[in-house]
Each structure stands twice: as structure tokens, then as C-alpha cells.
Design a protein around this motif. Structure first.
Motif, PDB file in Angstrom:
ATOM      1  N   GLN A 154       0.828  -1.210   0.000  1.00  0.00           N
ATOM      2  CA  GLN A 154       0.000   0.000   0.000  1.00  0.00           C
ATOM      3  C   GLN A 154       0.862   1.260   0.000  1.00  0.00           C
ATOM      4  N   TRP A 155       0.319   2.313  -0.602  1.00  0.00           N
ATOM      5  CA  TRP A 155       0.907   3.644  -0.519  1.00  0.00           C
ATOM      6  C   TRP A 155      -0.240   4.630  -0.347  1.00  0.00           C
ATOM      7  N   ASN A 156      -0.211   5.379   0.739  1.00  0.00           N
ATOM      8  CA  ASN A 156      -1.263   6.351   1.042  1.00  0.00           C
ATOM      9  C   ASN A 156      -2.649   5.726   0.981  1.00  0.00           C
ATOM     10  N   GLY A 157      -2.755   4.499   1.487  1.00  0.00           N
ATOM     11  CA  GLY A 157      -4.047   3.825   1.568  1.00  0.00           C
ATOM     12  C   GLY A 157      -4.477   3.105   0.307  1.00  0.00           C
ATOM     13  N   GLN A 158      -3.719   3.234  -0.782  1.00  0.00           N
ATOM     14  CA  GLN A 158      -4.060   2.570  -2.036  1.00  0.00           C
ATOM     15  C   GLN A 158      -3.275   1.270  -2.171  1.00  0.00           C
ATOM     16  N   GLN A 159      -3.966   0.167  -2.438  1.00  0.00           N
ATOM     17  CA  GLN A 159      -3.302  -1.116  -2.626  1.00  0.00           C
ATOM     18  C   GLN A 159      -2.771  -1.186  -4.048  1.00  0.00           C
ATOM     19  N   ILE A 160      -1.458  -1.103  -4.217  1.00  0.00           N
ATOM     20  CA  ILE A 160      -0.836  -1.075  -5.537  1.00  0.00           C
ATOM     21  C   ILE A 160      -0.431  -2.474  -5.980  1.00  0.00           C
ATOM     22  N   VAL A 161       0.076  -3.253  -5.063  1.00  0.00           N
ATOM     23  CA  VAL A 161       0.399  -4.661  -5.311  1.00  0.00           C
ATOM     24  C   VAL A 161      -0.122  -5.439  -4.112  1.00  0.00           C
ATOM     25  N   SER A 162      -0.587  -6.647  -4.331  1.00  0.00           N
ATOM     26  CA  SER A 162      -1.258  -7.380  -3.256  1.00  0.00           C
ATOM     27  C   SER A 162      -0.327  -7.669  -2.089  1.00  0.00           C
ATOM     28  N   ALA A 163      -0.914  -7.678  -0.891  1.00  0.00           N
ATOM     29  CA  ALA A 163      -0.149  -8.027   0.310  1.00  0.00           C
ATOM     30  C   ALA A 163       0.394  -9.444   0.207  1.00  0.00           C
ATOM     31  N   ASP A 164      -0.350 -10.318  -0.451  1.00  0.00           N
ATOM     32  CA  ASP A 164       0.112 -11.701  -0.614  1.00  0.00           C
ATOM     33  C   ASP A 164       1.390 -11.752  -1.431  1.00  0.00           C
ATOM     34  N   TRP A 165       1.478 -10.915  -2.485  1.00  0.00           N
ATOM     35  CA  TRP A 165       2.698 -10.910  -3.288  1.00  0.00           C
ATOM     36  C   TRP A 165       3.890 -10.401  -2.481  1.00  0.00           C
TER      37      TRP A 165
END
Length: 387
Positions: free
Chosen positions: A284-295
Motif C-alpha cells: 500500500q501507498w497512502n491507503g491505495q493497494q498497488i500490489v497485493s499483500a500476498d505478493w
């Protein structure tokens, strides 16, 4: 790493003097206070996030004393930029000797092999977007135009093997750049560098041998171009950099015109630190999920002992390094992107901290040790709370 195009000449006494002058000037500039340049970072004082600012001020003196060729140190904690320092010195931008440089918050710098970690993030984004089914996809599936080059054993190699540098392909980039047996230079001058990599024989079954391998990263970069239908830099801008507020980007190409996925990325140090913050915040960056936490979790799981690199305590995941620092009597684990010459992005989850360095330690026997020294002996000990 060994993503080099030339050897650094011996640094003169003038560089040592430059460090000393810089150390004195930093003292007069409210040591390490981050500039406000509207690049998406929230800035704060070290003390406001539980860091001893006076201790961080020792960085300049330590670098000057040791003449380390470090160009920048950037520190963020709790998602806020709290320290940055830029030191003039000799550099070789993208392998071209260019003499003395003056660095600042808006100066791009080679990341060299730290580019590989960014490629890993882009692979994760491509998987998130269903452009790639997953890491167990066979590599040759993406290269129907290179089937004639296929060597025995390539059918078993998957994207995961490229990500972990465990494909087993015969590859050696630990030799001198001028050594004809060094595989890496072929990426720069072969008319078809992808074909060169795919034609390498398989020396060991996949998943059995870790070998540092920029050729595998070049395959990953080309796969991203094929599945996205865009040049790698364009895909990176749209899928990653734009969301991070990174606009000043350069991804260099080899002499043959092919994008250098494994080593060609140039970013401002503050922007490179955003890559670290993204990983620290689980994609996440500034609340936006850019790449999955799983990755992020998969990428930063130790999968191989990185034998022969930076000591016996280094491990390797999906194009990310893992290790630990001993600070006092505490063992602190970290994740990192490593680039030849001293380019480092350190992520310290336990302390909610990111540190980024750039340098020109190309070819020096203790390349990269200045960064781990600063992290382990100044930055980590400067943290005054455990959360």
C-alpha cells in the motif's frame, strides 16, 4: 551486484575532501532535515517519530571519516520522511565515467541491480491483474518465437525459478566484465539478448542451486512487455510509479537498444525509498493497494541461501534480499534491494523503518558495507521506541 559496464578508477584525495566539506555544510543545515518538494512524502523531524535526531547527525562525519563514496542517505519512519543527506562525489552514471557530481533531493541516481526488486513488484502486479496466471507458469510458454533455441531441461523452468534465481541455467556474471566467459555483457551487445539467455544450457535441476543471474530478470522484464503489450518503462509508469507519485523516471537500455530490466532503473533516492515504504506497508501507498499483500509476503519469504554474496547470513526471495543486523544485543531482521556500487533499499518491519542509500563503490572490495554500517550502527540504534 555485478551489473557493471566499466571499472571505477581509484578515487583521489579530492573526494575525501568533498566528504569533509559536505559534513561541515550539513551541520549548518539543520542536519538531514528533509526538503519539502511536493513529491508525496510527508516530512517530519526524527524525534517526532521516536528517532534520536542528534544520533543521525553522526552519519555525515562517519562517511567523511571513511571516504565511503556514498552519495545519499534517506530515512523514513512510520511512513514519514525524517532524514536525507546528499554528498558530492565521483560517479559513473550507467557505467559512463562522469567525474564529480553534486547530488540533491531532485537528482536521479542509478539503482543498478535494485532494479530487479522493482521488476519483482511488476510481476506481482501483472499476476494481480491476471495478465500472468501465477509463478508456476512455464517460462517457455511466453516465448513461442524462441522454441528453436530450447535446450534440454528448459521445459521444467517456471517464473518462480527466475524470481528466485534457481533456474539451474548455466550463468556466470561473477567474472571480470572483459572476461569472455562472463554472461552478463552478452545482454548488452547481442542482437537478441533474450535468445542468448534462452539458449543457455541447464546445468542443474531447477530449485536445487542458487546462482546470481541477471539473465533471468531480463526474461521477466520481457515477459512483462509481452503480456502487457507495452514497453517495460511504460508499464512500470502506469502500474507502479504513477500511483507512488514518481514522475522523474529513467529506465536505461543496453547498447543494443533493449531495455535493461535487471539493472537500468534510475530514480531519485526519495522515490526509491517509496519502493521500500510500499513493501513495508504490504503493498500500500497512502491507503491505495498497488500490489497485493500476498505478493509482498511471497516475495520477502527467504527461499535460498545466497551463497557467496555479502556473507553467509543473506537469503533470497523473489528478487529481494533478506538479512539481519546486530544492534547492541538485538538482532534486527530486514528486507532489501541491492544494487552494485552500494545502492541499497533497506526495509526494517520490526522498527517500521526504511533506509535508502546511493553510492559509487563500483568494484571496491567492500562494496555496500558502508550502507549496512550506517543502518546497523547509527540508524537502528537511533530508534528510541520499539513500535
Amino acid at each position: 551486484m555485478r551489473d557493471r559496464f566499466s571499472r571505477l578508477s581509484i578515487l583521489g584525495a579530492s573526494l575525501v575532501l568533498a566528504f569533509a566539506v559536505s559534513a561541515r555544510s550539513v551541520q549548518a543545515d539543520i542536519c538531514g532535515s528533509p526538503s519539502s518538494i511536493d513529491d508525496g512524502w510527508t516530512t517530519a523531524s526524527p524525534d517526532s517519530v521516536g528517532i534520536d535526531g542528534a544520533q543521525l547527525c553522526g552519519i555525515a562525519a562517519r562517511l567523511a571519516q571513511r571516504a565511503t563514496s556514498v552519495h545519499s542517505v534517506v530515512v523514513a519512519r512510520h511512513g514519514k520522511l525524517v532524514f536525507e543527506q546528499y554528498i558530492p562525489g565521483y560517479d559513473e552514471p550507467w557505467g559512463q565515467p562522469d567525474g564529480q557530481q553534486v547530488f540533491s533531493a531532485t537528482t536521479k541516481h542509478d539503482l543498478r541491480s535494485a532494479s530487479k526488486s522493482v521488476v519483482s513488484l511488476l510481476v506481482g502486479i501483472a499476476i494481480d491483474r491476471k495478465l500472468i496466471a501465477g509463478v508456476d507458469e512455464p517460462v517457455l510458454k511466453f516465448f513461442p518465437d524462441h522454441q528453436a533455441l530450447k535446450q534440454a531441461g528448459w521445459d521444467a523452468i517456471t517464473l518462480r525459478h527466475l524470481l528466485t534465481m534457481s533456474s539451474g541455467m548455466q550463468w556466470d556474471e561473477a567474472r571480470a566484465w572483459t572476461d569472455p566467459k562472463n554472461d552478463e555483457p552478452h545482454l548488452t551487445f547481442e542482437a537478441d539478448p533474450i535468445g542468448y539467455v534462452l539458449a543457455r544450457p541447464i546445468a542443474a535441476p531447477p530449485d536445487t542451486l542458487w546462482t546470481y543471474n541477471g539473465g533471468g530478470t531480463e526474461l521477466l522484464g520481457n515477459i512483462l512487455e509481452r503480456v502487457s503489450g507495452k514497453p517495460l518503462e511504460t508499464f512500470a509508469r502506469e502500474a507502479l510509479f504513477q500511483s507512488l507519485g514518481i514522475t522523474d523516471v529513467e529506465w536505461k537500455a543496453y547498447k543494443n537498444g533493449k531495455i535493461a530490466a535487471a539493472s537500468g532503473l534510475r530514480l531519485r533516492p526519495r522515490d526509491a525509498a517509496k519502493i521500500g515504504q510500499l513493501v513495508l506497508d504490504r503493498g500500500q501507498w497512502n491507503g491505495q493497494q498497488i500490489v497485493s499483500a500476498d505478493w509482498i509476503a511471497q516475495s520477502t519469504t527467504p527461499r535460498f541461501q545466497a551463497i557467496g554474496f555479502f556473507g553467509s547470513t543473506q537469503f533470497y526471495g523473489y528478487q529481494w534480499w533478506m538479512g539481519r543486523s546486530l544492534a547492541g544485543n538485538r538482532e534486527i531482521k530486514w528486507v532489501a534491494a541491492f544494487g552494485w556500487g552500494g545502492q541499497r533499499i533497506f526495509i526494517v518491519p520490526e522498527l517500521d523503518l526504511v533506509m535508502m542509500t546511493t553510492a559509487a563503490q563500483y568494484g571496491q572490495p567492500k562494496e555496500g558495507l558502508a550502507a549496512i554500517d550506517i543502518l546497523s550502527n547509527i540508524v537502528i540504534p537511533s530508534v528510541r521506541d520499539a513500535h
